[in-house]
Design an enzyme around this catalytic site. Structure first.
Site, PDB file in Angstrom:
ATOM      1  CB  SER A  93      -2.659  10.443 -12.959  1.00  0.00           C
ATOM      2  OG  SER A  93      -2.035   9.262 -12.557  1.00  0.00           O
TER       3      SER A  93
HETATM    4  N1  SAH Z   1      -4.364   6.436  -8.183  1.00  0.00           N
HETATM    5  C1  SAH Z   1      -3.691   7.467  -7.423  1.00  0.00           C
HETATM    6  C2  SAH Z   1      -2.310   7.826  -7.928  1.00  0.00           C
HETATM    7  C3  SAH Z   1      -1.404   6.724  -7.908  1.00  0.00           C
HETATM    8  S1  SAH Z   1       0.319   7.022  -7.748  1.00  0.00           S
HETATM    9  C4  SAH Z   1      -4.490   8.723  -7.312  1.00  0.00           C
HETATM   10  O1  SAH Z   1      -5.571   8.806  -7.910  1.00  0.00           O
HETATM   11  O2  SAH Z   1      -4.047   9.629  -6.623  1.00  0.00           O
HETATM   12  C5  SAH Z   1       0.733   5.331  -7.503  1.00  0.00           C
HETATM   13  C6  SAH Z   1       0.424   4.811  -6.148  1.00  0.00           C
HETATM   14  O3  SAH Z   1       0.685   3.422  -6.146  1.00  0.00           O
HETATM   15  C7  SAH Z   1       1.291   5.409  -5.056  1.00  0.00           C
HETATM   16  O4  SAH Z   1       0.484   5.918  -4.041  1.00  0.00           O
HETATM   17  C8  SAH Z   1       2.124   4.207  -4.569  1.00  0.00           C
HETATM   18  O5  SAH Z   1       2.426   4.269  -3.202  1.00  0.00           O
HETATM   19  C9  SAH Z   1       1.185   3.055  -4.879  1.00  0.00           C
HETATM   20  N2  SAH Z   1       1.797   1.734  -4.993  1.00  0.00           N
HETATM   21  C10 SAH Z   1       2.964   1.380  -5.615  1.00  0.00           C
HETATM   22  N3  SAH Z   1       3.157   0.059  -5.525  1.00  0.00           N
HETATM   23  C11 SAH Z   1       2.105  -0.465  -4.831  1.00  0.00           C
HETATM   24  C12 SAH Z   1       1.736  -1.778  -4.395  1.00  0.00           C
HETATM   25  N4  SAH Z   1       2.486  -2.851  -4.655  1.00  0.00           N
HETATM   26  N5  SAH Z   1       0.587  -1.918  -3.701  1.00  0.00           N
HETATM   27  C13 SAH Z   1      -0.200  -0.850  -3.407  1.00  0.00           C
HETATM   28  N6  SAH Z   1       0.097   0.421  -3.788  1.00  0.00           N
HETATM   29  C14 SAH Z   1       1.235   0.609  -4.486  1.00  0.00           C
END
Ligand code: SAH
Length: 222
Positions: A63
């Protein structure tokens, strides 16, 4: 020597004037965590551009800086808390949270679940090189199921957008704890929403802002 001190201070000054963030602890965390160590090497020079950045070719993103700091505000963090994050991605948000809840005196900890295998190693390496690996544990799996082993949590944050609050996460939240998530179907905008757990069966909902996040996958995702 922090080469990015000036650019970070400029961003903070901007956020402060705009009233984006109220909690000064959030700014302190932003100063402390080296965001450049969490973006893919090729994008290092863009680390402090106020935009989301792609995480390799996974379709996922880290983000924008303002969003990651606003999340710290939304979570109303204090030292010593135990936090669960769904979506470790680069590990950056988890490190920012850890910078608020855990230090030498406060024993707070962040557990962060990631579903994409390639990103698990990426997050762990980044946290290691930034010196946050002892404060954040990255777990492989479907975060909509939570991580029962360390429950209950003081705070739960989802960094991917889903249609409803996954029931296991409600169960794993402490009474009086809060869960923050982008609520809505993927597409352009979702509503960042904060839920306070007032009893085993009752959540109080508060809409915070319009946001755009990648979709939440897994059993209770989209
Ligand atoms: N917090 C992260 C950015 C998140 S992007 C940072 O600081 O970089 C959203 C993330 O959620 C992605 O990596 C995606 O793979 C993960 N995601 C999506 N659905 C998920 C689930 N059910 N369990 C775990 N991770 C998940």
């Amino acid at each position: 020597m922090d080469n990015h001190k000036a650019v970070k201070e400029r961003l903070i000054d901007h956020y402060r004037r705009r009233g984006y963030v109220k909690d000064e602890k959030a700014f302190k965390a932003f100063m402390r965590v080296p965001r450049e160590k969490f973006v893919p090497k090729k994008l290092m020079s863009s680390a402090y551009i106020d935009h989301p950045l792609p995480l390799m070719n996974t379709g996922q993103t880290i983000s924008a800086p303002h969003m990651t700091i606003m999340i710290l505000d939304y979570l109303e963090l204090s030292p010593g808390q135990k936090i669960l994050e769904i979506g470790a991605g680069s590990g950056y948000q988890a490190a920012l949270i850890a910078a608020v809840v855990a230090d030498e005196e406060a024993k707070g900890h962040v557990y962060s679940i990631e579903i994409v295998s390639k990103l698990i190693e990426f997050a762990r390496e980044n946290l290691n090189s930034a010196g946050f690996d002892h404060l954040v544990t990255v777990i492989e799996g479907d975060g909509t199921l939570g991580y029962e082993e360390e429950a209950p949590y003081d705070r739960i944050i989802l960094t991917a957008a889903g249609p409803t609050v996954p029931p296991p996460l409600i169960k794993q939240l402490r009474i009086d704890g809060t869960l923050v998530m982008p609520l809505g179907r993927p597409g352009l905008w979702q509503q960042m929403t904060r839920y306070r757990k007032v009893s085993d069966t009752e959540l109080v909902e508060e809409r915070l802002s319009s946001v755009a996040f990648v979709p939440l996958r897994g059993k209770y995702g989209v």
